[in-house]
Scaffold this motif. Structure first.
Motif, short mmCIF file in Angstrom:
data_model
loop_
_atom_site.label_atom_id
_atom_site.label_comp_id
_atom_site.label_asym_id
_atom_site.label_seq_id
_atom_site.Cartn_x
_atom_site.Cartn_y
_atom_site.Cartn_z
N ALA A 195 0.79 -1.26 -0.04
CA ALA A 195 0.06 0.05 0.02
C ALA A 195 0.85 1.36 0.09
CB ALA A 195 -1.03 -0.05 1.30
N ARG A 196 1.89 1.33 0.94
CA ARG A 196 2.96 2.52 1.00
C ARG A 196 3.66 2.42 -0.34
NH1 ARG A 196 7.42 2.68 5.51
NH2 ARG A 196 8.49 1.33 3.87
N GLU A 197 4.09 1.55 -1.03
CA GLU A 197 4.89 1.46 -2.27
C GLU A 197 3.94 2.09 -3.42
OE1 GLU A 197 7.40 -1.69 -4.91
OE2 GLU A 197 7.35 -2.00 -2.58
N ALA A 198 2.74 1.53 -3.37
CA ALA A 198 1.85 2.06 -4.44
C ALA A 198 1.29 3.50 -4.31
CB ALA A 198 0.62 1.30 -4.79
N GLY A 199 1.22 3.89 -3.04
CA GLY A 199 0.90 5.13 -2.60
C GLY A 199 2.02 6.20 -2.93
N THR A 200 3.31 5.76 -2.71
CA THR A 200 4.42 6.55 -2.88
C THR A 200 4.49 6.95 -4.68
OG1 THR A 200 5.76 5.90 -0.94
CG2 THR A 200 6.87 6.55 -2.78
N ALA A 201 4.40 5.64 -5.48
CA ALA A 201 4.39 5.94 -6.94
C ALA A 201 3.21 6.96 -7.16
CB ALA A 201 4.27 4.62 -7.41
N ALA A 202 1.94 6.85 -6.72
CA ALA A 202 1.01 7.50 -7.36
C ALA A 202 1.31 8.92 -6.71
CB ALA A 202 -0.24 7.02 -6.57
N ILE A 203 1.53 9.31 -5.45
CA ILE A 203 1.90 10.67 -5.21
C ILE A 203 2.96 11.26 -5.73
CG2 ILE A 203 2.23 11.95 -3.16
CD1 ILE A 203 0.91 10.30 -1.37
N SER A 204 4.09 10.68 -6.15
CA SER A 204 5.20 11.07 -6.73
C SER A 204 4.83 11.55 -8.22
CB SER A 204 6.35 10.24 -6.88
OG SER A 204 6.85 9.96 -5.51
#
Length: 248
Positions: free
Chosen positions: A124-133
């Motif tokens: 969840a954090r990995e996907a969220g990091t990619a989306a926000i960046s």
């Protein structure tokens, strides 16, 4: 043009709106556009009552298909939306994550819906990091990214906090009071500048986002994106176009 009834009618054509949905790749995940063939996998994911405890959503094939169509429609109407999340090591569909907004929503939201047998791995954090960046790189004018979470959904609160978000306010949305977590552009890039290695044990993370699943893409890919927090590089490639007619 003659009609079968003998009456004549006029037909006009409206050029479709074309939206390019990129594909994002991280260390362990591929975030790609949704496909019709994903429907059975999402039916299985949404059939898990523990997974849907804080987000709701029906799991019958018709409802899942309509939710997927709405997800793609979010890309077409707003230029952002969720991706299908695929585990690189296995090729398995493990959920949906990305971005969401709608009329009256408090901002562009980072969302994550990771199936239960993959909780606790930091997906969840990995996907969220990619989306926000990605969305901060695509939209220089964007001041902040939010996540809308039911206060009792403590696992998703932890994910938001690990993404550097803080609770900005409470807001009544979709018939319930939600906590609106937020991170500013400046705070996000400060985190990227001081990225720390991944490795802290994660607690299981359930879905964040609206109390219903997002009924569930921007057009330009910048040549280089910042390296997201926690040392997880994001690689972006244009992958798919979807078209939406102006009338429904």
């Amino acid at each position: 043009m003659p009609h079968a009834s003998g009456r004549r009618y006029r037909m006009t054509r409206t050029k479709a709106t074309l939206v390019t949905i990129p594909t994002l790749s991280t260390d362990r995940l591929v975030m790609r556009p949704l496909r019709s063939s994903d429907a059975p996998g999402f039916v299985t994911i949404w059939s898990d009552t523990e997974f849907t405890r804080y987000i709701g959503g029906r799991c019958d094939p018709d409802s899942v298909w309509h939710a997927m169509a709405g997800n793609i429609g979010c890309w077409a109407l707003t230029g952002v939306g969720p991706w299908a999340v695929v585990e690189r090591a296995t090729g398995d569909l493990v959920g949906r994550a990305g971005l969401w907004t709608e009329p009256g929503w408090p901002g562009i939201e980072a969302v994550w819906f990771i199936r239960r047998d993959r909780w606790g791995r930091g997906y969840a954090r990995e996907a969220g990091t990619a989306a926000i960046s990605w969305v901060f790189a695509e939209r220089p004018e964007l001041a902040e990214v939010i996540s809308v979470i039911l206060p009792e959904n403590t696992a998703s609160v932890r994910v938001a906090e690990r993404l550097g978000m803080t609770c900005a306010r409470l807001q009544w949305l979709h018939g319930e009071e939600h906590a609106v977590y937020a991170i500013s552009r400046a705070a996000w890039f400060d985190r990227l500048a001081g990225a720390v290695p991944r490795g802290v044990a994660e607690q299981p993370a359930v879905a964040a986002g609206p109390a219903r699943p997002p009924h569930l893409t921007p057009a330009h890919i910048t040549p280089a994106h910042p390296t997201p927090a926690y040392g997880t590089p994001v690689h972006t490639t244009p992958a798919h176009s979807t078209s939406t007619h102006s009338s429904t």
